[in-house]
Design a protein around this motif. Structure first.
Motif, PDB file in Angstrom:
ATOM      1  N   ALA A 168      -9.564  19.152   9.128  1.00 34.80           N
ATOM      2  CA  ALA A 168     -10.740  20.010   9.287  1.00 34.80           C
ATOM      3  C   ALA A 168     -10.959  20.912   8.062  1.00 34.80           C
ATOM      4  O   ALA A 168     -12.067  21.448   7.879  1.00 34.80           O
ATOM      5  N   ARG A 169      -9.954  21.050   7.232  1.00 38.46           N
ATOM      6  CA  ARG A 169     -10.048  21.917   6.056  1.00 38.46           C
ATOM      7  C   ARG A 169     -10.882  21.233   4.977  1.00 38.46           C
ATOM      8  O   ARG A 169     -10.670  20.047   4.671  1.00 38.46           O
ATOM      9  N   PRO A 175       0.841  -1.198   0.000  1.00 33.64           N
ATOM     10  CA  PRO A 175       0.000   0.000   0.000  1.00 33.64           C
ATOM     11  C   PRO A 175       0.878   1.251   0.000  1.00 33.64           C
ATOM     12  O   PRO A 175       1.971   1.251   0.571  1.00 33.64           O
ATOM     13  N   LEU A 176       0.383   2.287  -0.646  1.00 32.06           N
ATOM     14  CA  LEU A 176       1.052   3.597  -0.615  1.00 32.06           C
ATOM     15  C   LEU A 176       0.128   4.577   0.095  1.00 32.06           C
ATOM     16  O   LEU A 176      -1.069   4.606  -0.170  1.00 32.06           O
ATOM     17  N   PHE A 177       0.691   5.359   0.988  1.00 31.11           N
ATOM     18  CA  PHE A 177      -0.092   6.255   1.827  1.00 31.11           C
ATOM     19  C   PHE A 177       0.352   7.701   1.665  1.00 31.11           C
ATOM     20  O   PHE A 177       1.502   7.973   1.315  1.00 31.11           O
ATOM     21  N   ILE A 178      -0.554   8.604   1.970  1.00 25.89           N
ATOM     22  CA  ILE A 178      -0.246  10.007   2.198  1.00 25.89           C
ATOM     23  C   ILE A 178      -0.565  10.247   3.663  1.00 25.89           C
ATOM     24  O   ILE A 178      -1.599   9.788   4.172  1.00 25.89           O
ATOM     25  N   TYR A 179       0.318  10.953   4.332  1.00 31.04           N
ATOM     26  CA  TYR A 179       0.112  11.257   5.742  1.00 31.04           C
ATOM     27  C   TYR A 179      -0.291  12.721   5.878  1.00 31.04           C
ATOM     28  O   TYR A 179       0.381  13.605   5.358  1.00 31.04           O
ATOM     29  N   VAL A 180      -1.398  12.937   6.573  1.00 32.38           N
ATOM     30  CA  VAL A 180      -1.967  14.270   6.712  1.00 32.38           C
ATOM     31  C   VAL A 180      -1.926  14.680   8.177  1.00 32.38           C
ATOM     32  O   VAL A 180      -2.265  13.893   9.069  1.00 32.38           O
TER      33      VAL A 180
END
Length: 167
Positions: free
Chosen positions: A162-163, A151-156
């Motif tokens: 909330a945006r 899996p490839l993730f983006i971390y926020v």
């Protein structure tokens, strides 16, 4: 962490390689582990020819390198010194395509756009080569292409959730 995609790592060989279509994880480990003494294809399997094995792959700054070394050798950053690392997948493709005994690894997206230059091997997670799974978008997405699908993730940042534009 947000799952954004599934990726597969390609293990490829020179298209003139007519002795192997499927390779096991144990055979890959024998080739790629630190201290490997494998010099030719015959060292991996006595039924394969005595053709020098020339290795190419991602450099240690790459997430592909990290994932491959962990999935195959059981430890991140753990790899043979007998390979040519590169951050440029083009270098890996060119190297494998230029050596009859060449083998390399890189992300599957690059393989799918260069299938005419190298041959992807089927991967078997067991010693049974008949259990080998071909690299396809479907086998990667389903996780069937084990252990080289990931899996490839983006971390926020939590406060950014909330945006509206992040949502």
């Amino acid at each position: 962490e947000l799952l954004v995609a599934m990726d597969g790592l390609t293990v490829c060989v020179n298209p003139k390689n007519d002795w192997v279509d499927t390779i096991t994880v144990a055979q890959l480990k024998k080739i790629w582990e630190p201290g490997s003494t494998v010099k030719s294809w015959k060292d991996v399997d006595p039924g394969w020819p005595d053709v020098p094995l020339v290795l190419f792959g991602a450099g240690e700054e790459s997430g592909t390198f990290d994932y491959f070394t962990e999935a195959i050798n059981g430890k991140e950053d753990s790899i043979t010194e007998n390979y040519s690392p590169s951050a440029d997948d083009n270098v890996t493709i060119t190297g494998v395509a230029g050596e009859k005994g060449g083998m390399g690894f890189f992300g599957c997206a690059y393989y799918f756009s260069n299938q005419d230059k190298v041959k992807a091997l089927r991967i078997s997670p067991t010693e049974d080569v008949t259990a080998g799974v071909a690299l396809t978008p479907e086998s990667v997405t389903s996780g069937e292409y084990r252990p080289l699908s990931r899996p490839l993730f983006i971390y926020v940042k939590k406060s950014s959730l909330a945006r509206q534009d992040v949502q």
